[in-house]
Design an enzyme around this catalytic site. Sequence first.
Site, PDB file in Angstrom:
ATOM      1  N   GLU A 113      37.926  31.664  57.382  1.00  0.00           N
ATOM      2  CA  GLU A 113      39.291  32.202  57.431  1.00  0.00           C
ATOM      3  C   GLU A 113      39.257  33.524  56.674  1.00  0.00           C
ATOM      4  OE1 GLU A 113      42.170  30.903  58.743  1.00  0.00           O
ATOM      5  OE2 GLU A 113      41.308  29.051  59.515  1.00  0.00           O
ATOM      6  N   CYS A 126      46.799  37.594  53.435  1.00  0.00           N
ATOM      7  CA  CYS A 126      45.852  37.910  54.515  1.00  0.00           C
ATOM      8  C   CYS A 126      46.562  38.305  55.808  1.00  0.00           C
ATOM      9  CB  CYS A 126      44.945  36.713  54.761  1.00  0.00           C
ATOM     10  SG  CYS A 126      45.842  35.211  55.116  1.00  0.00           S
TER      11      CYS A 126
HETATM   12  P1  NAD Z   1      36.301  36.983  48.205  1.00  0.00           P
HETATM   13  O1  NAD Z   1      35.545  37.079  49.456  1.00  0.00           O
HETATM   14  O2  NAD Z   1      35.982  37.955  47.123  1.00  0.00           O
HETATM   15  O3  NAD Z   1      36.110  35.534  47.538  1.00  0.00           O
HETATM   16  C1  NAD Z   1      36.334  34.339  48.256  1.00  0.00           C
HETATM   17  C2  NAD Z   1      35.506  33.228  47.631  1.00  0.00           C
HETATM   18  O4  NAD Z   1      34.120  33.535  47.800  1.00  0.00           O
HETATM   19  C3  NAD Z   1      35.733  33.039  46.134  1.00  0.00           C
HETATM   20  O5  NAD Z   1      35.781  31.656  45.847  1.00  0.00           O
HETATM   21  C4  NAD Z   1      34.528  33.688  45.506  1.00  0.00           C
HETATM   22  O6  NAD Z   1      34.157  33.116  44.267  1.00  0.00           O
HETATM   23  C5  NAD Z   1      33.439  33.496  46.547  1.00  0.00           C
HETATM   24  N1  NAD Z   1      32.462  34.605  46.528  1.00  0.00           N
HETATM   25  C6  NAD Z   1      32.719  35.911  46.249  1.00  0.00           C
HETATM   26  N2  NAD Z   1      31.589  36.637  46.368  1.00  0.00           N
HETATM   27  C7  NAD Z   1      30.592  35.780  46.726  1.00  0.00           C
HETATM   28  C8  NAD Z   1      29.194  35.935  46.987  1.00  0.00           C
HETATM   29  N3  NAD Z   1      28.582  37.115  46.901  1.00  0.00           N
HETATM   30  N4  NAD Z   1      28.486  34.834  47.341  1.00  0.00           N
HETATM   31  C9  NAD Z   1      29.095  33.628  47.434  1.00  0.00           C
HETATM   32  N5  NAD Z   1      30.410  33.439  47.180  1.00  0.00           N
HETATM   33  C10 NAD Z   1      31.166  34.475  46.826  1.00  0.00           C
HETATM   34  O7  NAD Z   1      37.811  37.030  48.636  1.00  0.00           O
HETATM   35  P2  NAD Z   1      39.067  37.234  47.728  1.00  0.00           P
HETATM   36  O8  NAD Z   1      39.032  38.609  47.151  1.00  0.00           O
HETATM   37  O9  NAD Z   1      39.187  36.079  46.780  1.00  0.00           O
HETATM   38  O10 NAD Z   1      40.241  37.138  48.827  1.00  0.00           O
HETATM   39  C11 NAD Z   1      40.682  38.231  49.541  1.00  0.00           C
HETATM   40  C12 NAD Z   1      40.227  38.211  50.980  1.00  0.00           C
HETATM   41  O11 NAD Z   1      40.448  36.957  51.553  1.00  0.00           O
HETATM   42  C13 NAD Z   1      40.988  39.192  51.854  1.00  0.00           C
HETATM   43  O12 NAD Z   1      40.117  39.829  52.739  1.00  0.00           O
HETATM   44  C14 NAD Z   1      41.948  38.319  52.645  1.00  0.00           C
HETATM   45  O13 NAD Z   1      42.367  38.835  53.876  1.00  0.00           O
HETATM   46  C15 NAD Z   1      41.147  37.085  52.802  1.00  0.00           C
HETATM   47  N6  NAD Z   1      42.035  35.951  52.969  1.00  0.00           N
HETATM   48  C16 NAD Z   1      42.064  35.305  54.156  1.00  0.00           C
HETATM   49  C17 NAD Z   1      42.925  34.236  54.327  1.00  0.00           C
HETATM   50  C18 NAD Z   1      43.002  33.465  55.621  1.00  0.00           C
HETATM   51  O14 NAD Z   1      43.585  32.384  55.595  1.00  0.00           O
HETATM   52  N7  NAD Z   1      42.485  33.939  56.728  1.00  0.00           N
HETATM   53  C19 NAD Z   1      43.746  33.837  53.290  1.00  0.00           C
HETATM   54  C20 NAD Z   1      43.673  34.523  52.093  1.00  0.00           C
HETATM   55  C21 NAD Z   1      42.809  35.569  51.930  1.00  0.00           C
END
Ligand code: NAD
Length: 458
Positions: free
Chosen positions: A212, A246
């Site tokens: 997602e 998002c």
């Molecule tokens: P992110 O990708 O930085 O982090 C998401 C998760 O991944 C966190 O739990 C984090 O600890 C983990 N993570 C981060 N870097 C990692 C790595 N290198 N290796 C493994 N795991 C890692 O996202 P965010 O900043 O927390 O959220 C924002 C993004 O999420 C935006 O792009 C937004 O559009 C998207 N989003 C999508 C939805 C949806 O339902 N489609 C909902 C909310 C947010």
Amino acid sequence: MVESVILDKISKQREFIKNNPVISVKDRKKALKRLHTNIKEMTPEICDALYKDLSKSKIESYMTEVGVVLNEISYMLRRVKRFARKKRVHTPLSHFPAKSYRLPTAYGSVLVISPWNYPFLLSIQPIVDAISAGNSVILKPSVYSPNVSAVIDKLIKNTFDEGYVTTVLGGVAECTLLLDQDFDYIFYTGSTRVGEIVMKKAAEHFTPVTLEMGGKSPCIVDKTANIKLAARRIVFGKLLNAGQTCVAPDYIYCEESVKDKLVAELQREIVKQYSSDPLSNKDYPKMINQKQFDAMNRLIDRDKVLYGGKCDNGTLKIEPTIVSATFDDEVMQNEIFGPILPILTFSDITEAVEKINKLTHPLALYIFSSSAKNQSYVLAHCRFGGGCINDTIMHLANNRLGFGGIKHSGIGAYHGKVGFETFTHYRSILHTATWLDLPLRYQPFTKFKEKLIKMFLK
Ligand code: NAD
């Protein structure tokens, strides 16, 4: 969280699954009811944590996070028995005597990885769908919303046996360690950049995924739209969680002739909904951290500001900011994820669709228009996860509609029945009787058998 503790949690979960290969619908419902009761009891604590991490007001926290989760649990409680039933399907005459059915079975151990922007909703809603389908779950919430992560940890500990549902707190290191393990399903919410990492890691174990993610969700406004209403609904969708959503309308793409009127109405609506000084409004959320605040601050091109533009480093709040933009501007290069609203113009709907289609497929698309022709033109020519006609964001609040993206904005979907199906493997079972064994398919083949086979397979 230290490595040995995480590995211990994983082995407890494997042990739990070994001892409970099938979790009965009765037990799933018991778990869902416990979760519902505990969330209700802990609602003030959850809302406090959301206020500490994001300055979300109590009502916004309930409307967009806690209440949505409670509603999903109630939905599942009413339907899980039906969803979990085996589904009889037609059996061809050539298979006589037999019956065929699709048997919903749980994948097993699900890893849920969640982000910080709706930290409660996006952690617990996937868990609700996963346990409804009979799975056990390890949840890794975001490190950037520490207060909510701590409350979630407490809620999960109060509600579930550790082998059934448990949390792993931490950031990249902990998440990487989890991704190195062999889970039966991975459900990830977050950025597209990390989504790619998750998918590659999952491929090493052939683990199915739901991703997602986000993207730049356009909001088209044509000259036939009810501009006043469009402005109200765009301001609502854009400023929920101060744009850290998002499916927020990332940018407005409006017909040239209505731009001035739309900008004026947007300003009026911002004042109406958030006052003329949103930075002092305690119900207006802040940026999650300094990094996000600085990124937003840098993104505002002061020469192009039509409204807003002020930032408060002390509270990490950014004023709702409307800017004039073109597709070449920096603000149009990536998902914004904050309260900056670029406004671009087009002269013809075909031009708008062509430009939107040059970007990656967005998670959402919104069109404000009273022209049925324009509405269906956009639906027919753009690819996107989901969206609204004459509204923003509200498609998410209907759990009869699945929710998910397409390509860069996501793979798979959840919410309601779609969520149950996501976390379910449908086994195809042919149950053949033993009282009769037609010789048709067995060697040696004869002319008569050939004739019969050709009669069935044509
Ligand atoms: P992110 O990708 O930085 O982090 C998401 C998760 O991944 C966190 O739990 C984090 O600890 C983990 N993570 C981060 N870097 C990692 C790595 N290198 N290796 C493994 N795991 C890692 O996202 P965010 O900043 O927390 O959220 C924002 C993004 O999420 C935006 O792009 C937004 O559009 C998207 N989003 C999508 C939805 C949806 O339902 N489609 C909902 C909310 C947010």
